[in-house]
Design an enzyme around this catalytic site. Structure first.
Site, mmCIF file in Angstrom:
data_model
loop_
_atom_site.group_PDB
_atom_site.id
_atom_site.type_symbol
_atom_site.label_atom_id
_atom_site.label_comp_id
_atom_site.label_asym_id
_atom_site.label_seq_id
_atom_site.Cartn_x
_atom_site.Cartn_y
_atom_site.Cartn_z
ATOM 1 N N LEU A 15 0.855 -1.183 0.000
ATOM 2 C CA LEU A 15 0.000 0.000 0.000
ATOM 3 C C LEU A 15 0.894 1.238 0.000
ATOM 4 O O LEU A 15 1.827 1.334 0.804
ATOM 5 C CB LEU A 15 -0.917 0.008 1.222
ATOM 6 C CG LEU A 15 -1.973 1.125 1.281
ATOM 7 C CD1 LEU A 15 -3.234 0.622 2.003
ATOM 8 C CD2 LEU A 15 -1.456 2.380 1.986
ATOM 9 N N GLY A 18 -0.527 8.789 -0.934
ATOM 10 C CA GLY A 18 -0.162 10.003 -1.667
ATOM 11 C C GLY A 18 0.309 9.736 -3.077
ATOM 12 O O GLY A 18 1.397 10.181 -3.463
ATOM 13 N N SER A 20 -1.161 10.600 -6.095
ATOM 14 C CA SER A 20 -1.726 11.391 -7.190
ATOM 15 C C SER A 20 -0.655 11.990 -8.084
ATOM 16 O O SER A 20 -0.921 12.323 -9.248
ATOM 17 C CB SER A 20 -2.626 12.510 -6.649
ATOM 18 O OG SER A 20 -1.868 13.425 -5.866
ATOM 19 N N SER A 21 0.580 12.127 -7.576
ATOM 20 C CA SER A 21 1.649 12.745 -8.360
ATOM 21 C C SER A 21 2.998 12.410 -7.729
ATOM 22 O O SER A 21 3.074 11.772 -6.686
ATOM 23 C CB SER A 21 1.465 14.279 -8.420
ATOM 24 O OG SER A 21 1.564 14.841 -7.108
ATOM 25 N N GLY A 22 4.070 12.843 -8.396
ATOM 26 C CA GLY A 22 5.400 12.816 -7.827
ATOM 27 C C GLY A 22 5.907 11.458 -7.406
ATOM 28 O O GLY A 22 5.717 10.448 -8.094
ATOM 29 N N ILE A 23 6.578 11.410 -6.260
ATOM 30 C CA ILE A 23 7.224 10.197 -5.780
ATOM 31 C C ILE A 23 6.203 9.091 -5.524
ATOM 32 O O ILE A 23 6.448 7.922 -5.818
ATOM 33 C CB ILE A 23 8.039 10.487 -4.508
ATOM 34 C CG1 ILE A 23 9.203 11.436 -4.833
ATOM 35 C CG2 ILE A 23 8.579 9.191 -3.902
ATOM 36 C CD1 ILE A 23 9.929 11.959 -3.604
ATOM 37 N N GLY A 24 5.048 9.432 -4.978
ATOM 38 C CA GLY A 24 4.033 8.423 -4.694
ATOM 39 C C GLY A 24 3.535 7.750 -5.955
ATOM 40 O O GLY A 24 3.421 6.518 -6.017
ATOM 41 N N TYR A 160 7.644 22.542 8.011
ATOM 42 C CA TYR A 160 7.954 21.311 7.285
ATOM 43 C C TYR A 160 9.090 20.557 7.967
ATOM 44 O O TYR A 160 9.022 19.339 8.159
ATOM 45 C CB TYR A 160 8.316 21.660 5.842
ATOM 46 C CG TYR A 160 8.601 20.460 4.967
ATOM 47 C CD1 TYR A 160 7.557 19.660 4.515
ATOM 48 C CD2 TYR A 160 9.897 20.135 4.589
ATOM 49 C CE1 TYR A 160 7.804 18.556 3.708
ATOM 50 C CE2 TYR A 160 10.154 19.031 3.787
ATOM 51 C CZ TYR A 160 9.106 18.251 3.350
ATOM 52 O OH TYR A 160 9.354 17.159 2.561
#
Length: 293
Positions: A15, A18, A20-24, A160
Site C-alpha cells: 500500500l 499520496g 496522485s503525483s510525484g514520488i508516490g 515542514y
C-alpha cells in the site's frame, strides 16, 4: 541487488499513500512493475487520472483506493478493505505529504503549523499504527519517504522541518521494536525532486511570499536568490527516488536510513556521522537485549 539479497515481490501486497503525483505515483507504478500487488491510495480518487495513465503506459495495474491520512476513519476503512480483498498486507510506503507555505514562523499561525504536522507527521503515525498488525503477520516492510530537511533544518521551512524531524525520531525509535517483531522500518531520504509539487515553496508565487514575510523580506529574498541554483543542480527525478524505495522494500536487511542519491548522502553526512542509521539501530537493539541481525 543479488537474488539472494532480495525479497520476491510476487504475491506480496503493498500500500502506497499520496499517489496522485510525484514520488508516490512513481513508486506505485515502479512497485507494480516489480511484481507487487499495489494498492495506490490518495485523498481524492477523482485525481487519479495521471496515476492511471502512468500505470497503463507501463503496462501494469494498480488498485486505486481512497485514503486520507488526516482522517482516522478513512485509514481504518481502507486497511480493512485491503485485508478483505487480499487477506494480507506485506508492505507500506508512507509518502503522502504537504509542503510549507509560510515564509517564516513569526509571520505564520499555530493553525498553519498544526496543519503541516497533521499531514506530515500524524498522518505517518496514523497509517503506520493501522498497518502494523498486518505487517507483523506478514513479516513485512514499513518504508517512509522522508526528507533531508528531517535531518538538516532549512531556513524559512520551520513547519515542514519540524514535521520531518518528528518523523525521523518517531521511526528511529519504532524501528528496533518493530524489527524485534519481524517488521523492517526504513526512511528513504530524497533531496530536491523538481518534478514533484515539492520544491522551494511550490505552488505559491514568490512575490506573494516576499510580501507576506514582513521584516524578514530582505533575508528571504537573499535566501531565495542564493538557494535556487544550488537546489536545481542537486535535483533528481521522482522515478529515481521510486526505484530506491522499491529496492528498499525488496532488501532482506534494509538499513534504517536510505539516502536516495549521492547528493542526499553527502548532505546528510555533513550532520550525521552515521548516515545510514546502522550505528544507532545497533545501539538500540542492544538496549533490547538483541544482537545486531
Amino acid at each position: 541487488m543479488s537474488p539472494a539479497d532480495a525479497v520476491d515481490p510476487a504475491g506480496r501486497v503493498l500500500l502506497v499513500t499520496g499517489t496522485s503525483s510525484g514520488i508516490g505515483l512513481a513508486t506505485a507504478v515502479a512497485a507494480a512493475r516489480a511484481g507487487y500487488t499495489t494498492v495506490a491510495t490518495l485523498r481524492d480518487p477523482a485525481r487519479a487520472g495521471a496515476l492511471r495513465a502512468a500505470a497503463e503506459a507501463a503496462g501494469v495495474t494498480v488498485d486505486v483506493r481512497r485514503l486520507d491520512v488526516t482522517d482516522p476513519g478513512s485509514v481504518t476503512d481502507c486497511l480493512a478493505a485491503v485485508r478483505h480483498a487480499y487477506g494480507r498486507l506485506d508492505a507500506l510506503v508512507n509518502n503522502a505529504g504537504v509542503a510549507n507555505s509560510d515564509p517564516t514562523l513569526e509571520m505564520s499561525t499555530d493553525a498553519a503549523l498544526r496543519a503541516n504536522l497533521e499531514v506530515n507527521f500524524f498522518g505517518v503515525a496514523t497509517v503506520s499504527r493501522a498497518a502494523l498488525p498486518l505487517l507483523r503477520a506478514a513479516g513485512g516492510r514499513l518504508v517512509t519517504v522522508g526528507s533531508v530537511h528531517g535531518v538538516v533544518g532549512q531556513p524559512f521551512n520551520e513547519a515542514y522541518c519540524a514535521a520531518k524531524f518528528a518523523v525521523e525520531g518517531f521511526l528511529e525509535a519504532l524501528a528496533p521494536v518493530a524489527a524485534a517483531h519481524g517488521v523492517r522500518v526504513s526512511v528513504v531520504v530524497p533531496g530536491f525532486v523538481p518534478d514533484t509539487r515539492f520544491g522551494i515553496f511550490p505552488d505559491v508565487d514568490r512575490t506573494t511570499l516576499r510580501a507576506a514575510s514582513g521584516p524578514y523580506a530582505p533575508t528571504f529574498t537573499d535566501y531565495l536568490d542564493r538557494l535556487g541554483a544550488g537546489w536545481e543542480s542537486a535535483g533528481q527525478p521522482a522515478h529515481e527516488v521510486a526505484e530506491v524505495v522499491v529496492r528498499t522494500l525488496r532488501a532482506r536487511r534494509p538499513p534504517f536510513r536510505v539516502p536516495a542519491g549521492a547528493w542526499a548522502a553527502d548532505y546528510l553526512a555533513a550532520k550525521l556521522a552515521d548516515p545510514d542509521g546502522s550505528t544507532v539501530q545497533a545501539l538500540a537493539r542492544g538496549w533490547l537485549g538483541r544482537p545486531p541481525s
